[in-house]
Design a protein around this motif. Structure first.
Motif, PDB file in Angstrom:
ATOM      1  N   SER A 273     -11.426  -2.951  -5.747  1.00 28.68           N
ATOM      2  CA  SER A 273     -11.431  -3.932  -4.663  1.00 28.68           C
ATOM      3  C   SER A 273     -11.431  -5.318  -5.279  1.00 28.68           C
ATOM      4  CB  SER A 273     -12.630  -3.736  -3.739  1.00 28.68           C
ATOM      5  OG  SER A 273     -13.813  -3.986  -4.446  1.00 28.68           O
ATOM      6  N   LEU A 274     -10.991  -6.266  -4.493  1.00 32.47           N
ATOM      7  CA  LEU A 274     -10.912  -7.646  -4.949  1.00 32.47           C
ATOM      8  C   LEU A 274     -11.734  -8.499  -3.996  1.00 32.47           C
ATOM      9  CD1 LEU A 274      -9.510  -9.745  -6.839  1.00 32.47           C
ATOM     10  CD2 LEU A 274      -7.697  -9.885  -5.129  1.00 32.47           C
ATOM     11  N   LYS A 275     -12.714  -9.191  -4.574  1.00 35.10           N
ATOM     12  CA  LYS A 275     -13.512 -10.119  -3.755  1.00 35.10           C
ATOM     13  C   LYS A 275     -12.775 -11.436  -3.718  1.00 35.10           C
ATOM     14  CE  LYS A 275     -18.220  -9.627  -3.038  1.00 35.10           C
ATOM     15  NZ  LYS A 275     -19.581  -9.960  -3.268  1.00 35.10           N
ATOM     16  N   THR A 276     -12.496 -11.914  -2.543  1.00 40.28           N
ATOM     17  CA  THR A 276     -11.756 -13.171  -2.429  1.00 40.28           C
ATOM     18  C   THR A 276     -12.523 -14.105  -1.490  1.00 40.28           C
ATOM     19  OG1 THR A 276     -10.491 -12.715  -0.424  1.00 40.28           O
ATOM     20  CG2 THR A 276      -9.648 -11.752  -2.465  1.00 40.28           C
ATOM     21  N   THR A 277     -11.998 -15.310  -1.334  1.00 38.00           N
ATOM     22  CA  THR A 277     -12.656 -16.239  -0.409  1.00 38.00           C
ATOM     23  C   THR A 277     -12.494 -15.767   1.031  1.00 38.00           C
ATOM     24  OG1 THR A 277     -10.655 -17.534  -0.605  1.00 38.00           O
ATOM     25  CG2 THR A 277     -12.559 -18.362  -1.768  1.00 38.00           C
ATOM     26  N   TYR A 278     -11.593 -14.819   1.245  1.00 36.94           N
ATOM     27  CA  TYR A 278     -11.346 -14.342   2.613  1.00 36.94           C
ATOM     28  C   TYR A 278     -12.068 -13.026   2.910  1.00 36.94           C
ATOM     29  CZ  TYR A 278      -7.650 -17.675   1.680  1.00 36.94           C
ATOM     30  OH  TYR A 278      -6.952 -18.797   1.293  1.00 36.94           O
ATOM     31  N   GLY A 279     -12.707 -12.446   1.913  1.00 33.23           N
ATOM     32  CA  GLY A 279     -13.410 -11.185   2.142  1.00 33.23           C
ATOM     33  C   GLY A 279     -13.163 -10.208   1.006  1.00 33.23           C
ATOM     34  N   LYS A 280     -13.221  -8.934   1.346  1.00 29.06           N
ATOM     35  CA  LYS A 280     -13.015  -7.890   0.338  1.00 29.06           C
ATOM     36  C   LYS A 280     -11.694  -7.184   0.640  1.00 29.06           C
ATOM     37  CE  LYS A 280     -15.201  -3.540  -0.951  1.00 29.06           C
ATOM     38  NZ  LYS A 280     -14.862  -2.665   0.149  1.00 29.06           N
ATOM     39  N   LEU A 281     -10.821  -7.203  -0.350  1.00 24.57           N
ATOM     40  CA  LEU A 281      -9.530  -6.535  -0.183  1.00 24.57           C
ATOM     41  C   LEU A 281      -9.573  -5.210  -0.936  1.00 24.57           C
ATOM     42  CD1 LEU A 281      -6.567  -6.488   0.717  1.00 24.57           C
ATOM     43  CD2 LEU A 281      -5.999  -7.844  -1.314  1.00 24.57           C
ATOM     44  N   ASP A 282      -9.341  -4.118  -0.206  1.00 24.39           N
ATOM     45  CA  ASP A 282      -9.341  -2.797  -0.842  1.00 24.39           C
ATOM     46  C   ASP A 282      -8.020  -2.558  -1.560  1.00 24.39           C
ATOM     47  OD1 ASP A 282     -11.889  -2.121   0.034  1.00 24.39           O
ATOM     48  OD2 ASP A 282     -11.121  -1.559   2.011  1.00 24.39           O
ATOM     49  N   LEU A 283      -8.119  -2.048  -2.776  1.00 22.82           N
ATOM     50  CA  LEU A 283      -6.933  -1.745  -3.579  1.00 22.82           C
ATOM     51  C   LEU A 283      -6.927  -0.244  -3.836  1.00 22.82           C
ATOM     52  CD1 LEU A 283      -7.516  -4.515  -6.306  1.00 22.82           C
ATOM     53  CD2 LEU A 283      -6.380  -4.790  -4.097  1.00 22.82           C
ATOM     54  N   ASP A 284      -5.848   0.404  -3.490  1.00 25.33           N
ATOM     55  CA  ASP A 284      -5.746   1.856  -3.695  1.00 25.33           C
ATOM     56  C   ASP A 284      -4.472   2.181  -4.449  1.00 25.33           C
ATOM     57  OD1 ASP A 284      -7.968   3.411  -2.153  1.00 25.33           O
ATOM     58  OD2 ASP A 284      -7.401   1.714  -0.875  1.00 25.33           O
ATOM     59  N   TYR A 285      -4.603   3.121  -5.366  1.00 28.58           N
ATOM     60  CA  TYR A 285      -3.468   3.497  -6.208  1.00 28.58           C
ATOM     61  C   TYR A 285      -3.298   5.013  -6.173  1.00 28.58           C
ATOM     62  CZ  TYR A 285      -4.604  -1.157  -7.933  1.00 28.58           C
ATOM     63  OH  TYR A 285      -4.899  -2.495  -8.021  1.00 28.58           O
ATOM     64  N   TYR A 286      -2.061   5.443  -5.953  1.00 35.05           N
ATOM     65  CA  TYR A 286      -1.737   6.875  -5.954  1.00 35.05           C
ATOM     66  C   TYR A 286      -0.647   7.089  -7.000  1.00 35.05           C
ATOM     67  CZ  TYR A 286      -4.356   7.121  -1.613  1.00 35.05           C
ATOM     68  OH  TYR A 286      -5.355   7.052  -0.668  1.00 35.05           O
ATOM     69  N   VAL A 287      -0.967   7.886  -8.022  1.00 35.61           N
ATOM     70  CA  VAL A 287      -0.025   8.070  -9.137  1.00 35.61           C
ATOM     71  C   VAL A 287       0.048   9.547  -9.506  1.00 35.61           C
ATOM     72  CG1 VAL A 287      -0.507   5.751 -10.025  1.00 35.61           C
ATOM     73  CG2 VAL A 287      -1.805   7.704 -10.918  1.00 35.61           C
ATOM     74  N   LEU A 288       1.055   9.880 -10.309  1.00 34.54           N
ATOM     75  CA  LEU A 288       1.158  11.262 -10.788  1.00 34.54           C
ATOM     76  C   LEU A 288       0.011  11.520 -11.770  1.00 34.54           C
ATOM     77  CD1 LEU A 288       5.007  11.608 -11.380  1.00 34.54           C
ATOM     78  CD2 LEU A 288       3.661  12.191  -9.349  1.00 34.54           C
ATOM     79  N   PRO A 289      -0.512  12.766 -11.794  1.00 28.92           N
ATOM     80  CA  PRO A 289      -1.681  13.055 -12.641  1.00 28.92           C
ATOM     81  C   PRO A 289      -1.455  12.687 -14.106  1.00 28.92           C
ATOM     82  CG  PRO A 289      -1.144  14.948 -11.250  1.00 28.92           C
ATOM     83  CD  PRO A 289      -0.065  13.929 -11.020  1.00 28.92           C
ATOM     84  N   SER A 290      -0.245  12.903 -14.601  1.00 29.56           N
ATOM     85  CA  SER A 290       0.006  12.652 -16.029  1.00 29.56           C
ATOM     86  C   SER A 290       0.001  11.153 -16.355  1.00 29.56           C
ATOM     87  CB  SER A 290       1.345  13.265 -16.439  1.00 29.56           C
ATOM     88  OG  SER A 290       2.365  12.762 -15.593  1.00 29.56           O
ATOM     89  N   ASN A 291       0.071  10.316 -15.323  1.00 31.38           N
ATOM     90  CA  ASN A 291       0.124   8.862 -15.567  1.00 31.38           C
ATOM     91  C   ASN A 291      -1.180   8.149 -15.223  1.00 31.38           C
ATOM     92  OD1 ASN A 291       2.764   8.883 -16.501  1.00 31.38           O
ATOM     93  ND2 ASN A 291       3.608   8.763 -14.438  1.00 31.38           N
ATOM     94  N   LEU A 292      -2.230   8.906 -14.942  1.00 31.87           N
ATOM     95  CA  LEU A 292      -3.461   8.289 -14.442  1.00 31.87           C
ATOM     96  C   LEU A 292      -4.010   7.230 -15.406  1.00 31.87           C
ATOM     97  CD1 LEU A 292      -5.690   8.125 -12.340  1.00 31.87           C
ATOM     98  CD2 LEU A 292      -6.848  10.011 -13.484  1.00 31.87           C
ATOM     99  N   ASN A 293      -4.147   7.583 -16.681  1.00 27.17           N
ATOM    100  CA  ASN A 293      -4.739   6.622 -17.620  1.00 27.17           C
ATOM    101  C   ASN A 293      -3.841   5.408 -17.825  1.00 27.17           C
ATOM    102  OD1 ASN A 293      -7.057   8.083 -17.950  1.00 27.17           O
ATOM    103  ND2 ASN A 293      -6.210   9.301 -19.647  1.00 27.17           N
ATOM    104  N   LYS A 294      -2.545   5.712 -17.933  1.00 21.23           N
ATOM    105  CA  LYS A 294      -1.570   4.637 -18.083  1.00 21.23           C
ATOM    106  C   LYS A 294      -1.659   3.675 -16.895  1.00 21.23           C
ATOM    107  CE  LYS A 294       2.464   6.407 -19.670  1.00 21.23           C
ATOM    108  NZ  LYS A 294       3.862   6.867 -19.499  1.00 21.23           N
ATOM    109  N   ALA A 295      -1.751   4.240 -15.693  1.00 26.16           N
ATOM    110  CA  ALA A 295      -1.774   3.422 -14.474  1.00 26.16           C
ATOM    111  C   ALA A 295      -3.031   2.562 -14.416  1.00 26.16           C
ATOM    112  CB  ALA A 295      -1.678   4.324 -13.244  1.00 26.16           C
ATOM    113  N   LYS A 296      -4.164   3.154 -14.797  1.00 28.73           N
ATOM    114  CA  LYS A 296      -5.420   2.391 -14.731  1.00 28.73           C
ATOM    115  C   LYS A 296      -5.331   1.149 -15.612  1.00 28.73           C
ATOM    116  CE  LYS A 296      -8.767   5.823 -13.310  1.00 28.73           C
ATOM    117  NZ  LYS A 296      -9.815   6.780 -13.681  1.00 28.73           N
ATOM    118  N   ASN A 297      -4.691   1.296 -16.742  1.00 27.90           N
ATOM    119  CA  ASN A 297      -4.527   0.157 -17.639  1.00 27.90           C
ATOM    120  C   ASN A 297      -3.451  -0.809 -17.109  1.00 27.90           C
ATOM    121  OD1 ASN A 297      -4.762  -1.335 -20.023  1.00 27.90           O
ATOM    122  ND2 ASN A 297      -2.924  -0.321 -20.822  1.00 27.90           N
TER     123      ASN A 297
END
Ligand SMILES: [Zn+2]
Length: 490
Positions: A185-209
């Motif tokens: 999530s991102l705390k901003t001056t406007y509130g809390k923005l939820d961030l969600d990521y859906y990736v293939l299992p083999s790319n999970l670590n790569k995606a997190k970075n």
């Protein structure tokens, strides 16, 4: 709607609520004629209809209510994309474990290739619910918020998503794969923005970075364009087999965790082009939306220009100029930016240069960035014409920009800066004028009048002259700041 992945089929219904504000006898909706319509219900009563040439004709003459709803049961095999996202349709791929990986891209083809809708960008539904069924273990990601997952018989699951903001119908999407999910999530001056990521299992670590560039990017865009336009629906990146698409609150990400455009990028730039460009569309395209496809520069020029602003913020002004020059070589000038049939990518690259040139003409960054911000605030969640945008910019800048926009948006050629030198008793003289499609075109320009110093001159269609204190072979026009052609008359 239910997906039958092996058969490449769908079956289900679409229910729309309309306001009847005219005396029309017939509701006309769009649906690709390769789909099969089972039945249509008007306010829960089965009704007659005609389905011909990709149009559904539904009689509503007997209907007096202001509000009515239409439920259309249909099924079939939606057309398969030939080259997504440009030549769209359903995209059937397999991941590296041979699991299904399915999505849709239909911006150019229209959403009616897979669901009954009105394929006209001049109007948008004010909200949307999506209920889609797919067999386990597949996960289905659509726009907005995931409200629930309902377990059904025969190892099927229903995914219920909801969008609480207006949405272009081509932005409505689904993604099916053996997705893994992580969130932030991102705390901003406007509130809390939820961030969600859906990736293939083999790319999970790569995606997190790799997706760590999302938060600084969103924070930067908020400083320049105002609050993220869809806090209620959240921000999402979903891994797709095709390059990308700005699906609202469900951005398709297919840049394979590479920098630039699939690993091809100007030197010294290590950001992911698709994340930056498609996210910019949340402001430019998804919130502030064109009324007609001919006005598509409003989406693409500003999103492409947002890339340059991102480079300026994170890599510096000179790198921004380098980046813009990398974009400049792609300009074709074969047809006007405003066109009913975009045959080149000028709405992207010429468009970004029109905006960059405008910033140079204004010569006041405070005004320029206030224009960008105020465009977003004024037209948040609204549908606009080119005229809405250009008039708004004129008003805020205090300049008459009619000939500027006419030349750059409605003509294919560039204005030509004609010039020559001669020497008289007062010394070296520069003679100059504009030649352009628009007789009234006049745009101030920076040139070197003194050694290594750029000064403003004010060319018009009539010849003017000014003394220069520089040898003609040292003379320069600030082509890093203005989109134009130069013509030295000898
Ligand atoms: Zn774009």
């Amino acid at each position: 709607m239910e997906f039958f992945l092996d058969e490449k089929k769908i079956s289900g219904f679409n229910e729309s609520t309309f306001i009847k504000n005219c005396a029309s006898d017939t509701l006309i909706m769009d649906l690709s004629e390769n789909m099969i319509v089972d039945s249509i219900f008007l306010c829960n009563e089965k009704t007659e209809f005609l389905f011909k040439k990709n149009k559904l004709f539904i009689p509503i003459h007997h209907f007096t209510n202001n509000y009515f709803n239409v439920k259309i049961f249909y099924n079939g095999s939606p057309k398969i994309a030939k080259n997504p996202p440009w030549k769209g349709g359903f995209v059937y791929e397999r991941d590296n474990s041979n699991m299904h990986w399915v999505g849709v891209a239909c911006q150019n083809d229209g959403a009616s290739l897979w669901w009954p809708t009105i394929d006209d960008v001049s109007d948008e539904p004010d909200s949307l619910s999506v209920e889609m069924v797919v067999i386990e273990p597949y996960f289905l990601v659509s726009n907005g918020r995931l409200d629930s997952i309902v377990q059904l018989n025969n190892s099927r699951r229903k995914f219920c998503w909801s969008v609480s903001n207006p949405i272009n119908n081509y932005n409505v999407t689904f993604n099916i794969a053996n997705y893994v999910h992580f969130s932030d999530s991102l705390k901003t001056t406007y509130g809390k923005l939820d961030l969600d990521y859906y990736v293939l299992p083999s790319n999970l670590n790569k995606a997190k970075n790799h997706f760590s560039q999302v938060k600084p990017m969103l924070s930067f865009f908020e400083t320049k364009f105002g609050p993220f336009p869809f806090y209620e629906d959240g921000y999402k990146l979903v891994e797709t087999s095709y390059l990308g698409m700005e699906h609202q609150s469900c951005i398709s990400y297919g840049n394979q965790y590479k920098n630039g455009y699939l690993g091809l990028h100007p030197e010294n730039i290590d950001f992911d082009f698709i994340i930056i460009h498609e996210t910019a569309h949340e402001w430019w395209g998804n919130s502030l939306s064109m009324i007609n496809h001919k006005d598509m520069w409003i989406h693409e020029s500003f999103a492409t220009y947002a890339e340059a602003l991102y480079v300026e913020e994170f890599y510096g002004y000179q790198e921004m100029l380098n980046y813009l020059n990398y974009q400049k070589v792609k300009i074709k000038n074969k047809q006007p930016i405003i066109s009913s049939n975009h045959k080149t990518t000028d709405i992207y690259y010429k468009g970004t240069w029109v905006l960059h040139t405008l910033r140079s003409v204004l010569n006041n960054d405070r005004t320029w960035f206030s224009i960008l911000l105020n465009l977003q605030l004024e037209f948040k969640h609204k549908i606009v014409t080119t005229n809405d945008i250009t008039k708004y910019i004129e008003n805020l800048s205090g300049l008459n920009l009619e000939s500027f926009f006419f030349q750059y948006l409605f003509n294919s050629d560039l204005p030509v800066f004609d010039y020559f030198f001669d020497e008289n008793e007062d010394g070296m003289q520069l003679h100059y004028r504009w030649t352009s499609s628009d007789d009234d075109f006049s745009m101030p320009l920076l040139v070197t009048v003194y050694e290594s110093n750029f000064n403003w001159i004010y060319p018009t269609k009539d010849w003017k002259s000014t003394p220069v204190y520089i040898k003609p072979d040292k003379f320069k026009v600030a082509e890093n700041l203005f989109l134009l052609e130069t013509n030295l008359i000898k």
